[in-house]
Design an enzyme around this catalytic site. Sequence first.
Site, mmCIF file in Angstrom:
data_model
loop_
_atom_site.group_PDB
_atom_site.id
_atom_site.type_symbol
_atom_site.label_atom_id
_atom_site.label_comp_id
_atom_site.label_asym_id
_atom_site.label_seq_id
_atom_site.Cartn_x
_atom_site.Cartn_y
_atom_site.Cartn_z
ATOM 1 N N ASP A 45 1.998 2.382 0.839
ATOM 2 C CA ASP A 45 3.419 2.746 0.951
ATOM 3 C C ASP A 45 3.636 4.220 0.588
ATOM 4 O OD1 ASP A 45 3.073 2.524 -1.766
ATOM 5 O OD2 ASP A 45 4.623 1.006 -2.082
ATOM 6 N N SER A 46 2.571 4.922 0.231
ATOM 7 C CA SER A 46 2.666 6.384 0.078
ATOM 8 C C SER A 46 2.994 7.021 1.435
ATOM 9 C CB SER A 46 1.360 6.959 -0.488
ATOM 10 O OG SER A 46 0.248 6.544 0.266
ATOM 11 N N LYS A 103 -1.764 -5.787 -0.186
ATOM 12 C CA LYS A 103 -1.803 -5.282 -1.572
ATOM 13 C C LYS A 103 -0.423 -5.445 -2.191
ATOM 14 C CE LYS A 103 -1.774 -0.766 -2.728
ATOM 15 N NZ LYS A 103 -0.526 -0.696 -3.547
ATOM 16 N N GLU A 148 1.718 -4.661 -5.936
ATOM 17 C CA GLU A 148 1.714 -3.990 -7.239
ATOM 18 C C GLU A 148 2.207 -4.938 -8.338
ATOM 19 O OE1 GLU A 148 3.962 -0.377 -7.169
ATOM 20 O OE2 GLU A 148 2.801 0.475 -5.536
ATOM 21 N N GLU A 154 -4.826 2.475 -11.072
ATOM 22 C CA GLU A 154 -4.311 3.824 -10.801
ATOM 23 C C GLU A 154 -3.910 4.539 -12.089
ATOM 24 O OE1 GLU A 154 -1.532 4.175 -7.566
ATOM 25 O OE2 GLU A 154 -1.010 6.234 -8.119
#
Length: 271
Positions: free
Chosen positions: A50-51, A119, A121, A188
């Site tokens: 989503d970056s 993915k 978070e 991260e």
Amino acid sequence: MRLLKSEKITVKDFIRMKEEGEKITMISAYTYPIAKIIDEIGIDSILVGDSLGMNILGHENTLNVTLEDSIRHTQAVAKGTNRALIIGDMPFLSFGVSVEEETKNAGRLIQEGNCEAVKLEGGEERIEDIQAIKSIGIPVLGHIGLTPTYVNMFGGYKVQGRKTEDEERLLKDAKLLEDAGVFGMVLEAIPWKLGKKITEEISVPTIGIGAGEYCDGQVLVIDDLIGLSDIVKPKFVKKYVNTQEIIRKAVKSYMEDVKESSFPSEEYRYD
Ligand code: KIV
């Protein structure tokens, strides 16, 4: 040409690679041409992160990325990819509202985005969601540490897990994610010693981004790696080439050629 199913990297290969001590390579990328190049040179996995909000859509952070954005770019990456495992990213609000909605959203990423895994978070608070998504046959990659959809809770993009209680919480989260059945997890922006400890204490692979060299694999965002993005770079980014500079030079030369009437020359015209 599509590869035989047996040549495609799968989540089982991730586990095997950890067991055999082979490092896993992952890149976060969002477009067909980039996917094609990095797949052809043998990257193990492409995360359609989503970056893309900052690197493609010009948003300030990842929070404006929608499920539709994520699906559209995952489709583009899938079209350019034969071998790498493709992981679609679940953006803000596509998870955490209700387990039913979240499971359906994960299913749409697979069905419409043509990826093979998603993915998600978060730590302990996501366990029920991970189990539900997995129960309909979708492999889930976890993501803990500096999780960008929680940026407003963290008060900015800060290294996580420095205080003892945060370190303990992250280690606990990693174990809970493992028990919930993730096939791996992104770590991260955490201290390297914590990255090492988590990697040693869980059986599924850790994919580090700013989590040190002991992780089972590494992920970088393509725009950072090739120096295309002008967003402020965290310490963990290694810029392998300065693409901004290459583009500037090329476009400047083109503009000069046009102004001086040296482009198009004979070779670029039709008879
Ligand atoms: O969105 C993304 O690209 C990511 C990676 C940096 C792990 O989440």
